[in-house]
Design a protein around this motif. Structure first.
Motif, PDB file in Angstrom:
ATOM      1  N   ALA A 141      39.858  35.904  46.087  1.00 34.99           N
ATOM      2  CA  ALA A 141      38.399  36.083  45.790  1.00 34.99           C
ATOM      3  C   ALA A 141      38.029  36.600  44.454  1.00 34.99           C
ATOM      4  O   ALA A 141      37.040  36.388  43.865  1.00 34.99           O
ATOM      5  CB  ALA A 141      37.551  36.831  46.819  1.00 34.99           C
ATOM      6  N   CYS A 142      38.780  37.981  44.280  1.00 39.55           N
ATOM      7  CA  CYS A 142      38.819  38.592  42.997  1.00 39.55           C
ATOM      8  C   CYS A 142      38.972  37.621  41.633  1.00 39.55           C
ATOM      9  O   CYS A 142      38.337  37.719  40.698  1.00 39.55           O
ATOM     10  CB  CYS A 142      39.516  39.861  42.817  1.00 39.55           C
ATOM     11  SG  CYS A 142      39.353  41.111  41.760  1.00 39.55           S
ATOM     12  N   THR A 143      39.836  37.105  41.731  1.00 36.48           N
ATOM     13  CA  THR A 143      40.273  35.947  40.636  1.00 36.48           C
ATOM     14  C   THR A 143      39.262  34.822  40.422  1.00 36.48           C
ATOM     15  O   THR A 143      38.836  34.464  39.448  1.00 36.48           O
ATOM     16  CB  THR A 143      41.855  35.359  41.047  1.00 36.48           C
ATOM     17  OG1 THR A 143      42.775  36.356  41.464  1.00 36.48           O
ATOM     18  CG2 THR A 143      42.349  34.392  39.898  1.00 36.48           C
ATOM     19  N   ILE A 144      38.887  34.430  41.645  1.00 31.46           N
ATOM     20  CA  ILE A 144      37.591  33.269  41.574  1.00 31.46           C
ATOM     21  C   ILE A 144      36.426  34.005  40.816  1.00 31.46           C
ATOM     22  O   ILE A 144      35.597  33.439  39.985  1.00 31.46           O
ATOM     23  CB  ILE A 144      37.240  33.032  42.981  1.00 31.46           C
ATOM     24  CG1 ILE A 144      38.285  32.136  43.670  1.00 31.46           C
ATOM     25  CG2 ILE A 144      35.885  31.947  42.920  1.00 31.46           C
ATOM     26  CD1 ILE A 144      38.128  31.571  44.895  1.00 31.46           C
ATOM     27  N   GLN A 145      36.209  35.264  41.092  1.00 31.33           N
ATOM     28  CA  GLN A 145      34.886  35.765  40.655  1.00 31.33           C
ATOM     29  C   GLN A 145      35.025  36.331  39.096  1.00 31.33           C
ATOM     30  O   GLN A 145      34.165  36.312  38.479  1.00 31.33           O
ATOM     31  CB  GLN A 145      34.350  37.265  41.358  1.00 31.33           C
ATOM     32  CG  GLN A 145      33.238  37.813  41.011  1.00 31.33           C
ATOM     33  CD  GLN A 145      32.871  38.839  42.146  1.00 31.33           C
ATOM     34  OE1 GLN A 145      33.263  38.834  43.280  1.00 31.33           O
ATOM     35  NE2 GLN A 145      31.859  39.869  41.496  1.00 31.33           N
ATOM     36  N   TYR A 146      36.072  36.803  38.690  1.00 25.07           N
ATOM     37  CA  TYR A 146      36.198  37.435  37.344  1.00 25.07           C
ATOM     38  C   TYR A 146      37.049  36.201  36.498  1.00 25.07           C
ATOM     39  O   TYR A 146      38.444  36.310  36.720  1.00 25.07           O
ATOM     40  CB  TYR A 146      36.840  38.595  37.481  1.00 25.07           C
ATOM     41  CG  TYR A 146      36.062  39.609  38.202  1.00 25.07           C
ATOM     42  CD1 TYR A 146      34.867  40.359  37.459  1.00 25.07           C
ATOM     43  CD2 TYR A 146      36.216  39.989  39.472  1.00 25.07           C
ATOM     44  CE1 TYR A 146      34.155  41.225  38.055  1.00 25.07           C
ATOM     45  CE2 TYR A 146      35.550  40.887  40.194  1.00 25.07           C
ATOM     46  CZ  TYR A 146      34.401  41.550  39.243  1.00 25.07           C
ATOM     47  OH  TYR A 146      33.565  42.394  39.811  1.00 25.07           O
ATOM     48  N   LYS A 147      36.579  35.675  35.588  1.00 29.57           N
ATOM     49  CA  LYS A 147      37.364  34.909  34.820  1.00 29.57           C
ATOM     50  C   LYS A 147      38.388  35.662  33.887  1.00 29.57           C
ATOM     51  O   LYS A 147      39.459  34.808  33.779  1.00 29.57           O
ATOM     52  CB  LYS A 147      36.391  34.087  33.760  1.00 29.57           C
ATOM     53  CG  LYS A 147      35.337  33.198  34.466  1.00 29.57           C
ATOM     54  CD  LYS A 147      34.502  32.504  33.555  1.00 29.57           C
ATOM     55  CE  LYS A 147      33.546  31.404  34.064  1.00 29.57           C
ATOM     56  NZ  LYS A 147      32.484  30.560  33.124  1.00 29.57           N
TER      57      LYS A 147
END
Length: 354
Positions: free
Chosen positions: A68-74
């Protein structure tokens, strides 16, 4: 309970259990039908069930947060982080299917999900475990290519990371599909509440011995050799740079930090996969000797525990990942961590060859 490695070949394809020394009634002890209380106390079964529940919750939570963190922060979508996310997906499969199934079955004290559930749990745990294993090798290769620059000006880009991620799944399928189609098979292992490849039986019907050797050579020795080679080259490069810049405190600090990181990563790999490799080879080379099934449960526990400690090593110790994860969870201190992460990246880059 001490059990003997069985040499009998004419057994049902979907069932096998080592014959206890004090009984010949395999049907009455079927791990698909009745609790395996002859293998341990209630306290032992329930303790393992509780441990698997902790691994299920911890592994699922930390790996979902990573994705989820990777999806949220480019800014996290770099080539290295793609590999970390690939490993997180594999760990999520193991924790959500493998660890949960073991938690459920240990609570009932037998493989209550039956032969089909055994095959599903064995396949998914093997698939996710192999993807995670090969991802560790790819991370080591990426670090070697980026910092040591053995290929000169070659730049490891996101497309290269995606290709290597696809290869990890291909290699994992090569190792996890054969037991479904006749080369070895998935059967209850250890205390009969989890499933894995058949290490025990001999003969030509399932060719288990050749499959064990294939797993040891291709799925343990090759990635472990890659990890040791890449990290040893990384250490040699950093030590040489640190020696040349002996007056630089930041360079010396970076060299020490990377050395500790390499030691932890190699030890983490060995803790996860060496028990399985050692146990399988021992079984193959000691046919007819007795062994304790409770000890045979240890490799499965260590491999499933990797869904928690691998993300801690590779993700939570990554300052940029940790900073973004704290922001996503609404915790303070993210800016300071990000600044520290940028500074740390700069120092390590200075240590590597230009």
């Amino acid at each position: 309970m001490k059990l003997r490695v069985n040499r009998q070949e004419e057994l049902p394809d979907d069932f096998w259990i080592p014959i206890p020394l004090d009984t010949d009634n395999m049907t009455a002890l079927s791990p698909y039908l009745v609790p395996q209380d002859h293998l341990g106390t209630l306290g032992l079964f329930y303790s393992l069930s509780a441990l698997m529940f902790v691994l299920f919750v911890g592994g699922t939570t930390i790996n979902v947060l990573t994705i989820a963190c990777t999806i949220q922060y480019k800014k996290l979508r770099s080539h290295l982080n793609y590999i970390l996310v690939n490993m997180a997906v594999a760990n999520l499969i193991v924790s959500s299917v493998g660890s949960f199934t073991c938690f459920y079955c240990f609570a009932f004290r037998y493989m209550i999900l039956g032969p089909l559930g055994c095959k599903i749990e064995g396949f998914t745990a093997s698939l996710g475990g192999m993807v995670s294993l090969w991802s560790l090798a790819v991370i080591a290769l990426e670090r070697w290519l980026v910092i040591c620059k053995p290929l000169g000006n070659f730049a490891f880009k996101s497309e290269h990371a995606l290709i290597f991620c696809a290869l990890t799944w291909f290699f994992a399928l090569c190792a996890s599909v054969p037991p479904l189609v006749g080369w070895s098979r998935y059967i209850p292992e250890g205390m009969q509440c989890s499933c894995g490849p058949d290490w025990y039986t001999t003969g030509t019907k399932f060719n288990t011995e050749s499959f064990v050797l294939f797993l040891f050579c291709f799925c343990f020795s090759v990635p472990f050799t890659c990890i040791v080679f890449c990290y040893s080259q990384l250490l040699f490069t950093l030590k040489s740079a640190a020696k040349a810049q002996a007056e630089s405190a930041s360079t010396q600090k970076a060299e020490k930090e990377v050395t500790r990181m390499v030691v932890v990563m190699v030890l983490g790999f060995l803790v996860c996969y060496l028990p399985y490799a050692s146990f399988a080879l021992w079984i193959v080379n000691h046919r007819g000797q007795t062994f304790d099934l409770r000890l045979a449960t240890i490799p499965s526990v260590f491999s499933k525990a990797s869904t928690v400690y691998n993300p801690v090593i590779y993700v939570l110790l990554n300052k940029q990942f940790r900073s973004c994860m704290r922001k996503m969870l609404g915790m303070s201190g993210g800016d300071e961590d990000e600044s520290s992460a940028s500074q740390s990246v700069t120092e390590v880059s200075k240590v590597g060859p230009s």
